[in-house]
Design an enzyme around this catalytic site. Sequence first.
Site, mmCIF file in Angstrom:
data_model
loop_
_atom_site.group_PDB
_atom_site.id
_atom_site.type_symbol
_atom_site.label_atom_id
_atom_site.label_comp_id
_atom_site.label_asym_id
_atom_site.label_seq_id
_atom_site.Cartn_x
_atom_site.Cartn_y
_atom_site.Cartn_z
ATOM 1 N N ILE A 203 -7.169 -3.571 0.282
ATOM 2 C CA ILE A 203 -5.847 -3.987 -0.245
ATOM 3 C C ILE A 203 -6.080 -4.571 -1.638
ATOM 4 O O ILE A 203 -6.883 -5.493 -1.788
ATOM 5 C CB ILE A 203 -5.211 -5.079 0.679
ATOM 6 C CG1 ILE A 203 -4.861 -4.511 2.062
ATOM 7 C CG2 ILE A 203 -3.984 -5.727 0.019
ATOM 8 C CD1 ILE A 203 -3.731 -3.488 2.102
ATOM 9 N N HIS A 204 -5.433 -4.008 -2.646
ATOM 10 C CA HIS A 204 -5.620 -4.588 -3.974
ATOM 11 C C HIS A 204 -4.429 -4.424 -4.917
ATOM 12 O O HIS A 204 -4.424 -4.936 -6.026
ATOM 13 C CB HIS A 204 -6.858 -3.986 -4.652
ATOM 14 C CG HIS A 204 -6.672 -2.567 -5.095
ATOM 15 N ND1 HIS A 204 -6.934 -1.516 -4.277
ATOM 16 C CD2 HIS A 204 -6.224 -2.040 -6.256
ATOM 17 C CE1 HIS A 204 -6.674 -0.389 -4.919
ATOM 18 N NE2 HIS A 204 -6.230 -0.675 -6.121
ATOM 19 N N ARG A 205 -3.395 -3.695 -4.497
ATOM 20 C CA ARG A 205 -2.301 -3.430 -5.441
ATOM 21 C C ARG A 205 -1.469 -4.686 -5.683
ATOM 22 O O ARG A 205 -1.144 -5.405 -4.738
ATOM 23 C CB ARG A 205 -1.382 -2.328 -4.899
ATOM 24 C CG ARG A 205 -2.069 -1.034 -4.631
ATOM 25 C CD ARG A 205 -1.098 0.099 -4.726
ATOM 26 N NE ARG A 205 -0.862 0.380 -6.110
ATOM 27 C CZ ARG A 205 -1.654 1.147 -6.851
ATOM 28 N NH1 ARG A 205 -2.701 1.712 -6.321
ATOM 29 N NH2 ARG A 205 -1.390 1.350 -8.099
#
Length: 354
Positions: A203-205
């Site tokens: 998860i990084h957005r």
Amino acid sequence: MKIITVLGTRPQFIKASTVSKLFQIQGIIEEIIIHTGQHFDKNMSDIFFNQMDLPQARYNLGINQLSHGLMTANMIEKIEPILFKEKPDGVLVYGDTNSTLAGSLAAAKLGIPVFHVEAGLRSYNRAMPEEINRIFTDHLSTLLFCPTENAFCLLKKEGIHNGVVKSGDVMFDAYIKFRRLYKSKEIEFDLQIPDIPYLLATIHRPENTNDQSNLTSIFAYLDEINKELKVILPLHPRTKKQMKYYKIHSEINLISPQGYLAMLNLLNGAELVITDSGGLQKEAFFTGKKCITVRKETEWTELTDAGVNFLTTPENLFNTFNQIQNIICDFSARPYGDGNAAEIIVQDIVKYFA
Ligand code: UD1
């Protein structure tokens, strides 16, 4: 002939590893790499240059952790004098980052042809900074290398007809090239792959990490899922920072960002993938894993159309996880080319100069 490649983020190092190697082997075109510094940690940058045999950057601009406008402006300011000095015949850019936009704008303003790898992708969500970068870059480019048929058709619809090439996806090339290595016994991983079934998540957005309610929901549901299927998540620096800021704690196995080979190894053993990454959605498909994508839309619509990738919201993550358990998926489609996208790209650039 000389080209300058402008890159700066993890997925761009992975993409460039396939094309840059070919430039080196063929020796027809000299390639000079500018690393903007957008991703700079050892685990987010150096490891990819070393592991994937990417030629070292001649210029490292060290530009990061700024607002989008400032970052792009600083990059252009530093790229332009390099273009004056090196006088390249073309500038090559990948994907949709601020580094992509800065490289293509600096070149186009000087009348230098821009070659764009991963052209024609759209999310139709202008709130994503990447969407703006893609649109500008495509409209500034002389050669546009499309990873899929969808991307190719989309550019035609936008009125871009010249220089559009259906090359296939260099990330598929990278997967084909490196899958031999990640299975090799000679490669030592720091990481212990568990013997029990597990799920791989990333998860990084910003839409997930920079929204407290979204990030809290995602980790709350990953904790729930973890009770049924162990969750392993290589933690992106942005996500780590935001978890600390929002004081989010999680029971899942959080590990540091991995190199590409370790990532393929992890992916290969996983039962399922949960991600908001662009690249990992496709790699899940390459390895025949179902993928839940925590986003409102995806650029890789062929995967949602094929019923192997499932879009969800942070609030619906646990429901989606339960709903897809028994779905049987068909991974036989080949929308990303034949694993020779880099060859097509290099060939077409050479032809352009001929
Ligand atoms: C997206 C954006 C890109 C942006 C980037 C920021 C799209 C289409 N692209 O790319 O503009 O720069 O986010 O990060 O929206 N991987 C590792 N180790 C890890 C985790 C991932 O090697 O620990 C590999 C994956 O296997 C994959 C690649 O990195 O090959 C994906 O990179 P990721 O950082 O997830 O970027 P994207 O979402 O693809």
